[in-house]
Design an enzyme around this catalytic site. Structure first.
Site, short mmCIF file in Angstrom:
data_model
loop_
_atom_site.label_atom_id
_atom_site.label_comp_id
_atom_site.label_asym_id
_atom_site.label_seq_id
_atom_site.Cartn_x
_atom_site.Cartn_y
_atom_site.Cartn_z
N LYS A 1 0.87 3.57 -11.63
CA LYS A 1 -0.29 2.86 -11.43
C LYS A 1 -0.42 1.60 -12.58
CE LYS A 1 -1.09 4.69 -7.49
NZ LYS A 1 -0.27 3.76 -6.03
N TYR B 1 1.72 9.98 -12.65
CA TYR B 1 0.92 9.06 -11.69
C TYR B 1 0.31 7.84 -12.40
CZ TYR B 1 -2.13 7.67 -7.86
OH TYR B 1 -2.94 7.34 -7.14
N ASN C 1 0.89 -1.41 -0.02
CA ASN C 1 0.00 0.30 0.21
C ASN C 1 0.87 1.31 0.04
OD1 ASN C 1 -2.62 1.63 0.48
ND2 ASN C 1 -1.86 1.92 2.36
#
Length: 270
Positions: free
Chosen positions: A160, A156, A89
């Site tokens: 991801k 970003y 995480n």
């Protein structure tokens, strides 16, 4: 999967959804190693868990340090006596609206290191013991933007997309083992990491946000049920799927969003 007595290494334990994941896991009887940068926040969380009868230890780690992954796995093994589940995480610098030419090289490098390199290296470091036991589980926390390229979030999104692809590939490599890989893709989460500019853009474009408690509950449920992939929220999840089969359609749908986002990206270059 029963989580009671499972030895779980949780990174990003004090930010975003991490705290709520930790509290839920502790309530279910898991033994936790909580990882973060801020020793004060980590100890506060561990004390809260202990006050409710749970079991949590803390590890301070900076994922920008070379070689930190193997050190972290070693520490977690020492304090837990082994690792049954790794929850990646890790959260890098919060996404901010910026054109590609406005993002600094330093920020790009920091985001890739924290969001991509560190989680992959952690998985690599724990995998030998999972294979030796022929059991273990990975929970990779990604994003809807790991399947849907959104304008002015290019770096970003790239980070991801990388974790989404890594999770899929690793799951397929481990198909003949008892080692599982779950991937959860939230949309925007309501945390202090969102800056005012991003929130203003989200409001103007009609974007949605979820509370961290809700996303944490979905993540823990995905782990318990050993789901392969879970996407959170509509219509974002639908557009993430559609982007995989008809990206030109999504391009048309995002034209208005791109124009609106451009205004906000120009306000605060990064």
């Amino acid at each position: 999967m029963q989580l009671k007595n499972k030895r779980i290494l949780l990174t990003g334990a004090t930010g975003g959804i991490g705290r709520y994941i930790a509290l839920l896991l502790a309530r279910k009887g898991a033994n936790l190693a909580l990882v973060g940068r801020d020793i004060g926040k980590l100890e506060t969380l561990a004390d809260e868990i202990a006050s409710k009868g749970g079991n949590a230890r803390t590890i301070v780690a900076d994922f920008e340090i070379t070689g930190i992954a193997s050190q972290l796995i070693s520490q977690a093994n020492d304090i837990l006596g082994g690792i049954d589940i790794l929850i990646n995480n890790t959260g890098g610098p919060p996404p901010t609206l910026a054109t590609g030419q406005d993002q600094s090289p330093e920020r790009i490098a920091q985001m890739i290191q924290t969001n991509v390199t560190a989680p992959i290296q952690l998985a690599r470091a724990v995998l030998p013991q999972f294979k030796a036991a022929n059991q273990g589980h990975f929970l990779m926390v990604g994003s809807t933007l790991g399947s849907l390229g959104f304008p002015y979030y290019a770096t970003y999104c790239a980070s991801k997309f990388a974790i989404h692809g890594f999770s899929q590939a690793l799951r397929r490599e481990l198909v003949d083992t008892n080692i599982g890989v779950s991937y959860i893709a939230p949309r925007t989460i309501n945390t202090p990491m969102n800056d005012a500019n991003a929130l203003a853009m989200l409001a103007k474009t009609g974007g949605n946000m979820d509370e961290p408690e809700k996303v944490a509950a979905i993540a823990v449920n995905a782990l318990e049920r050993e789901k392969q992939e879970v996407f959170v929220g509509q219509p974002e999840s639908f557009f993430a799927w559609l982007n995989g089969v008809a990206p030109k359609v999504v391009n048309l749908g995002l034209k208005k969003h791109a124009r609106l986002a451009k205004e906000f990206a120009a306000r605060k270059p990064k």
